[in-house]
Structure formats: C-alpha cells, structure tokens
Design a protein around this motif. Sequence first.
Motif, short mmCIF file in Angstrom:
data_model
loop_
_atom_site.label_atom_id
_atom_site.label_comp_id
_atom_site.label_asym_id
_atom_site.label_seq_id
_atom_site.Cartn_x
_atom_site.Cartn_y
_atom_site.Cartn_z
N ALA A 35 3.13 2.50 0.97
CA ALA A 35 3.45 3.78 1.60
C ALA A 35 2.30 4.77 1.53
O ALA A 35 2.36 5.83 2.18
CB ALA A 35 4.68 4.40 0.93
N PHE A 36 1.25 4.49 0.75
CA PHE A 36 0.20 5.48 0.51
C PHE A 36 -1.15 4.98 1.02
O PHE A 36 -1.72 4.04 0.48
CB PHE A 36 0.08 5.81 -0.98
CG PHE A 36 1.31 6.44 -1.56
CD1 PHE A 36 1.71 7.70 -1.19
CD2 PHE A 36 2.08 5.75 -2.49
CE1 PHE A 36 2.85 8.28 -1.72
CE2 PHE A 36 3.21 6.32 -3.04
CZ PHE A 36 3.60 7.59 -2.65
N ARG B 38 10.25 -7.16 5.00
CA ARG B 38 10.75 -6.54 3.78
C ARG B 38 9.56 -5.99 2.99
O ARG B 38 8.57 -6.70 2.79
CB ARG B 38 11.53 -7.55 2.94
CG ARG B 38 12.66 -8.18 3.77
CD ARG B 38 13.54 -9.09 2.99
NE ARG B 38 14.56 -9.68 3.86
CZ ARG B 38 15.60 -10.38 3.43
NH1 ARG B 38 15.76 -10.58 2.12
NH2 ARG B 38 16.47 -10.89 4.29
N VAL B 39 9.68 -4.75 2.55
CA VAL B 39 8.57 -4.06 1.87
C VAL B 39 8.92 -3.90 0.39
O VAL B 39 10.01 -3.46 0.04
CB VAL B 39 8.30 -2.69 2.50
CG1 VAL B 39 7.18 -1.97 1.77
CG2 VAL B 39 7.97 -2.84 3.99
N VAL B 40 7.95 -4.25 -0.46
CA VAL B 40 8.12 -4.11 -1.90
C VAL B 40 7.12 -3.07 -2.41
O VAL B 40 5.92 -3.21 -2.18
CB VAL B 40 7.89 -5.45 -2.62
CG1 VAL B 40 8.05 -5.28 -4.13
CG2 VAL B 40 8.84 -6.52 -2.10
N PRO B 41 7.58 -2.02 -3.09
CA PRO B 41 6.66 -0.99 -3.57
C PRO B 41 5.78 -1.49 -4.70
O PRO B 41 6.10 -2.48 -5.38
CB PRO B 41 7.60 0.12 -4.05
CG PRO B 41 8.85 -0.60 -4.44
CD PRO B 41 8.98 -1.73 -3.47
N GLY B 42 4.67 -0.79 -4.90
CA GLY B 42 3.77 -1.14 -5.99
C GLY B 42 3.29 0.10 -6.71
O GLY B 42 3.52 1.24 -6.26
N ILE B 43 2.60 -0.09 -7.82
CA ILE B 43 2.03 1.02 -8.56
C ILE B 43 0.83 1.54 -7.78
O ILE B 43 -0.10 0.80 -7.50
CB ILE B 43 1.60 0.58 -9.97
CG1 ILE B 43 2.83 0.20 -10.79
CG2 ILE B 43 0.80 1.68 -10.67
CD1 ILE B 43 2.50 -0.35 -12.16
N SER B 44 0.85 2.82 -7.42
CA SER B 44 -0.25 3.40 -6.67
C SER B 44 -1.41 3.73 -7.59
O SER B 44 -1.26 3.85 -8.80
CB SER B 44 0.21 4.66 -5.94
OG SER B 44 0.51 5.67 -6.89
N ALA B 45 -2.58 3.91 -6.97
CA ALA B 45 -3.77 4.24 -7.76
C ALA B 45 -3.60 5.55 -8.52
O ALA B 45 -4.06 5.69 -9.66
CB ALA B 45 -5.00 4.31 -6.84
N PHE B 46 -2.94 6.54 -7.89
CA PHE B 46 -2.82 7.81 -8.60
C PHE B 46 -1.79 7.75 -9.73
O PHE B 46 -1.91 8.47 -10.72
CB PHE B 46 -2.59 9.00 -7.66
CG PHE B 46 -1.42 8.92 -6.74
CD1 PHE B 46 -0.16 9.22 -7.18
CD2 PHE B 46 -1.60 8.57 -5.41
CE1 PHE B 46 0.93 9.19 -6.32
CE2 PHE B 46 -0.52 8.54 -4.54
CZ PHE B 46 0.76 8.84 -5.00
N GLN B 47 -0.81 6.85 -9.63
CA GLN B 47 0.08 6.63 -10.77
C GLN B 47 -0.70 5.99 -11.93
O GLN B 47 -0.56 6.39 -13.08
CB GLN B 47 1.23 5.71 -10.38
CG GLN B 47 2.27 6.33 -9.47
CD GLN B 47 3.29 5.30 -9.04
OE1 GLN B 47 2.96 4.39 -8.29
NE2 GLN B 47 4.51 5.44 -9.51
N ALA B 48 -1.52 4.98 -11.58
CA ALA B 48 -2.31 4.32 -12.61
C ALA B 48 -3.31 5.28 -13.25
O ALA B 48 -3.57 5.23 -14.45
CB ALA B 48 -3.04 3.11 -12.00
#
Length: 269
Positions: A127-128, A150-160
């Motif tokens: 999404a980002f 089907r879309v699976v979310p992931g850890i974004s760079a800014f979360q990391a």
Amino acid sequence: MSVRRVHVVGIGAGDPRHLTLQAVDALREVDVFLVADKEADGSRDARGLLEARTAVLAAHLPPGSYQVVRVPDPPRGDGERRDPAGRAAYLEGVRAWHRARTQRYAEVLDGLDPGLVVGFLVWGDPAFYDSTIRVVDAVAERVRVPLDVRVVPGISAFQALAAAQGTVLHEVGEPVHVTTGRRLVQEWRAARAGGVELGRVVVMLDGGLACRELVGEAPDLTIWWGACLGLPQQELRSGRLADVVDEIARVRARIRAEHGWVMDVYALG
C-alpha cells in the motif's frame, strides 16, 4: 470458467523474518513468482535486489517447490528523473513504464498453465509507494484467464525504521506526513509558509538526501535515518540534521559501493 489466483505479498524491508505468518502461508500457495528483472544494464544494484528477493523465498520455502520467472523490466525513461518542475512529464513517464510492464506481465501470465498460482513480491507493504497492485489490476484486464487477486500486508520501511530507532513517529495527538525526497522541500516550505503543522515527516525514495536543502533554514531538525533495515548491513544514525547529514551521506555511499544497492528511509521532526 477457471480463475487464476494471484498473491501480492508484502515482504518487509529486507529481513526474511519481517514476513508475517499470513505472508508465509501465501508464499506456500504460489507456484510461480514473477520478478521484475532490471539487469539489462548489468548493474550490481539490480543483482543485489534480485538476490535479496530470492533469499526471502529460500528462507521460507523448500527447494524445488516454486519457480521464479524473471520478467525483463522496461526502462522508466523521463519519469526516472523525478524533476519537481516537470511533474506532468514525470507522471506520464511512470504511466508509460507501468503500461509496458503490464503488457510484459500479461504475456507471461497468458503463457502459463491456468492452474498455476502466481505471486508478486513487494518490498515493504504493497500500500505504500509501490505500484504492483495497480499493475496487477491492469494485467487483469488483458489476460485470458480471470484473476483472483489477494493482497497480503507487510512491514513497511518506516515501521522498521521506528522500531530500529526505538522511537514513535508522532507526538501525542499529532499527525505524521509521509512523502518522497522529490517532494520533501517544496512541501515542507509550503507548510511553513501557510502555518500548517505537518508533524514528523517520513521521507521515502530519496536517493539524493533532499533534506540537505533544509539545513540552512532548519538546522535543528532531528533526523532518524536507517538503511538496509533488518539486514546484516543495517546502519542507523540520528541527531541534529546539520550535525549528521554529511555522515549519513558518506555511510549511504559506502553501503552502495560495498553491496551494490541501498534502501533507506528517514524521519524528520
């Protein structure tokens, strides 16, 4: 009528452990992963990113259980310059690139057995600042077999980044502004001129460290910067912008020289 399942999977910022259990389950359903092949110019950057993707798969899937198909990626042309003064040309360049990429993916999909499940790996979260979902939606309009996406979310760079720096990306009750290096300076100055409070600003896709342009007028801004988050070559820096931006530039250049690629993100506040 048969329907082809397609998984668009967020794989985090590079560490294979960033994948959620949902993402791993989705990967295990995939027969063929389509990966954009940017190696036409033989760059180490392209090879490094491809190797990072294959390392994620190897960490979670048994050998021989899947296939990786490298799809030659079309050049981005004028869009890659990202000139703020030529936004229309930039947008058209990106649209042309997406159209060409869509056509290539559609051709590959039409050549696969309809029963095969296809997967797309997305850095961070789909999404980002990623257009895989848009491209796959366009592909669905061209292929012979309908797609069940089907879309699976992931850890974004800014979360990391926030986790690695041990910080929160907003003050209590305050906003967070997420933008790109191409837009940072104009948005920051426009907000200040209009008396608008952006809150902390998270900056992605900034190979040129546009924040340098703010040193003269906002030297006391704090920067939280991270590169190759979650990987062995991870580097973190934080402090007063005027004090650390030159060091950040040197560290970034070193990582790029040593590993052939670098992905970084930073926050300002």
